[in-house]
Design a protein around this motif. Structure first.
Motif, PDB file in Angstrom:
ATOM      1  N   PRO A   1       5.240   9.036 -14.967  1.00  0.00           N
ATOM      2  CA  PRO A   1       5.879   8.323 -13.866  1.00  0.00           C
ATOM      3  C   PRO A   1       5.345   8.674 -12.480  1.00  0.00           C
ATOM      4  N   GLU A   2       4.763   9.852 -12.314  1.00  0.00           N
ATOM      5  CA  GLU A   2       4.298  10.261 -10.983  1.00  0.00           C
ATOM      6  C   GLU A   2       2.835   9.905 -10.730  1.00  0.00           C
TER       7      GLU A   2
ATOM      8  N   PRO B   1       4.362   1.559  -3.319  1.00  0.00           N
ATOM      9  CA  PRO B   1       4.448   2.179  -4.649  1.00  0.00           C
ATOM     10  C   PRO B   1       5.204   3.496  -4.680  1.00  0.00           C
ATOM     11  N   GLU B   2       5.250   4.215  -3.571  1.00  0.00           N
ATOM     12  CA  GLU B   2       5.970   5.489  -3.576  1.00  0.00           C
ATOM     13  C   GLU B   2       7.465   5.295  -3.855  1.00  0.00           C
ATOM     14  N   LEU B   3       7.988   4.100  -3.581  1.00  0.00           N
ATOM     15  CA  LEU B   3       9.403   3.842  -3.829  1.00  0.00           C
ATOM     16  C   LEU B   3       9.716   3.661  -5.314  1.00  0.00           C
TER      17      LEU B   3
ATOM     18  N   GLY C   1       0.808  -1.216   0.000  1.00  0.00           N
ATOM     19  CA  GLY C   1       0.000   0.000   0.000  1.00  0.00           C
ATOM     20  C   GLY C   1       0.838   1.261   0.000  1.00  0.00           C
ATOM     21  N   ILE C   2       0.196   2.361  -0.374  1.00  0.00           N
ATOM     22  CA  ILE C   2       0.870   3.659  -0.400  1.00  0.00           C
ATOM     23  C   ILE C   2       1.342   4.022   1.003  1.00  0.00           C
ATOM     24  N   ASN C   3       2.621   4.428   1.094  1.00  0.00           N
ATOM     25  CA  ASN C   3       3.292   4.787   2.344  1.00  0.00           C
ATOM     26  C   ASN C   3       3.596   3.584   3.233  1.00  0.00           C
ATOM     27  N   ALA C   4       3.552   2.384   2.663  1.00  0.00           N
ATOM     28  CA  ALA C   4       3.916   1.195   3.439  1.00  0.00           C
ATOM     29  C   ALA C   4       5.369   1.245   3.899  1.00  0.00           C
ATOM     30  N   SER C   5       6.209   1.998   3.181  1.00  0.00           N
ATOM     31  CA  SER C   5       7.619   2.090   3.575  1.00  0.00           C
ATOM     32  C   SER C   5       7.798   2.694   4.959  1.00  0.00           C
TER      33      SER C   5
ATOM     34  N   ASN D   1      20.113   8.102  -3.609  1.00  0.00           N
ATOM     35  CA  ASN D   1      19.891   9.548  -3.641  1.00  0.00           C
ATOM     36  C   ASN D   1      18.434   9.946  -3.862  1.00  0.00           C
ATOM     37  N   SER D   2      17.537   8.976  -3.867  1.00  0.00           N
ATOM     38  CA  SER D   2      16.122   9.297  -4.089  1.00  0.00           C
ATOM     39  C   SER D   2      15.494   9.882  -2.835  1.00  0.00           C
ATOM     40  N   SER D   3      14.457  10.679  -3.030  1.00  0.00           N
ATOM     41  CA  SER D   3      13.785  11.308  -1.891  1.00  0.00           C
ATOM     42  C   SER D   3      13.135  10.278  -0.982  1.00  0.00           C
ATOM     43  N   ALA D   4      12.656   9.178  -1.569  1.00  0.00           N
ATOM     44  CA  ALA D   4      12.000   8.147  -0.760  1.00  0.00           C
ATOM     45  C   ALA D   4      12.974   7.524   0.228  1.00  0.00           C
ATOM     46  N   VAL D   5      14.205   7.270  -0.211  1.00  0.00           N
ATOM     47  CA  VAL D   5      15.209   6.678   0.675  1.00  0.00           C
ATOM     48  C   VAL D   5      15.650   7.684   1.730  1.00  0.00           C
TER      49      VAL D   5
END
Length: 384
Positions: free
Chosen positions: A234-235, A177-179, A15-19, A44-48
């Protein structure tokens, strides 16, 4: 009637924001010193960066190793293991595509096994469970987060080799999915087609079951609907979520039913020419399906329905041909290169590729139609 065994990661979180749940599972698994494996692009991604902030805010003790390359070689695992050995890590988190996750699965079991890595290749050669492992895929394609296999490039022999063991299954797979939003269009395309190959090959596999069929069917539907959208925009988080779920479903399907000739013929391309796994699968898919069609025409009708192909007044062969044409069209739509020739591969090496492919019996035995050496050569010729 057959008896089927279903295997997957111990826990699936989607799910979204599962990270954002990563810290919870690190704590549940009693990890006190965490090795995070990733690659330079993902790092270097914002998600990481957001994940790192959550780890710091929660006082999680961690180190990051990011020297993992696409289509990882045996040497990459050995180098990563060397980094692992320099500290007292008690858990591993993988954030990346299939290459990162496959490397992490190897290091997790290799870290708790005394045998040399070379002794682990093959089926069921791993003798004990490894370190706790949490994986977060950043591409929607490989399904590695829920499979019991790790594929590595053996550069010395120019082949791909697999470690197959239930001990490779992660403790937790977080499919967020945000990743995947930062995934470049070319990788979105290749990984999306890779997931479609997993779904199709598991669906037509001789080991398919009602459970894997249900997963494969829904994966095919979602990929056909969402891959062009995610490639073009992509977004679009909705399309990204559909693709992430489809990749997971396809991974669950092929992790239990197996894949077939597409993958078997793709392995030599990756091992010898370092062709990206998703691209080699995409290139071969229509041609292998052309070969397979007479052995599973009933399955092609279901695939056509997943593709929303109009099939009224069509016979079974016409339906299969519609599916194959649609596969060509999808690859063209997302700019997958067509033909071995476009990669600078000479026709002269086709017999050598076929000689390597026919050795991949672990996969060929799943295929609905048996292949001999000459037929494999003919498929490569058609895909040239």
């Amino acid at each position: 009637m057959s008896i089927h065994l279903f295997k997957t990661a111990r826990k699936l979180v989607t799910g979204i924001n599962a990270s954002e749940k990563l810290v919870d599972y690190i704590q549940q698994l009693n990890m006190t010193r965490v090795l995070i494996l990733t690659d330079k692009g993902v790092l270097n991604s914002s998600a990481v960066k957001k994940i790192e902030k959550n780890l710091i805010d929660s006082s999680i003790n961690y180190s990051i190793y990011s020297d993992i390359t696409p289509e990882p070689e045996i040497a990459v695992v050995l180098q990563t293991k060397s980094f692992f050995d320099h500290d007292s890590f008690d858990g591993i988190v993988a954030i990346g595509g299939g290459s990162v996750i496959d490397t992490a699965k190897c290091v997790a079991i290799y870290g708790n096994n005394n045998e040399p890595l070379e002794t682990l290749f093959g089926e069921d050669k791993v003798k004990a469970k490894g370190l706790p492992l949490i994986v977060l895929p950043t591409t929607a394609g490989t399904g590695s987060e829920v499979t019991n296999i790790s594929i590595l490039s053996d550069t010395a022999n120019q082949v791909k080799r697999g470690i197959v063991s239930d001990y490779l299954l992660p403790d937790v797979a977080i499919v967020a999915p945000e990743l995947t939003v930062s995934c470049p269009p070319s990788i979105t395309a290749a990984s999306g087609i890779d997931a479609l190959v997993h779904a199709i090959e598991s669906f037509i596999s001789v080991n398919a079951s009602p459970i894997t069929d249900a997963l494969a069917i829904q994966a095919m539907r979602l990929i056909m609907q969402s891959l062009p959208i995610a490639y073009a925009n992509p977004e679009n988080i909705s399309a990204r979520e559909d693709l992430a779920n489809a990749s997971l479903m396809a991974g669950l399907a092929f992790g239990n039913a197996g894949v077939g000739a597409v993958h078997a013929l793709a392995y030599p391309l990756g091992g010898r020419f370092h062709m990206a796994h998703g691209v080699s699968n995409a290139l071969l898919l229509p041609y292998v399906m052309e070969f397979n069609k007479i052995a599973c025409l009933d399955k092609f009708k279901v695939i056509a329905q997943c593709f929303d192909e109009p099939i009224d007044n069509c016979n079974s062969v016409q339906i299969a041909d519609k599916v194959i044409k649609r596969l060509h069209l999808l690859c063209e739509m997302v700019n997958i290169p067509t033909g071995l020739e476009s990669f600078g591969i000479s026709k002269d090496v086709i017999p050598e590729l076929a000689a390597e492919a026919i050795k991949v019996e672990r996969l060929l035995r799943n295929n609905p139609r048996k292949l001999n050496l000459k037929e494999i050569e003919q498929i490569y010729q058609a895909a040239y």
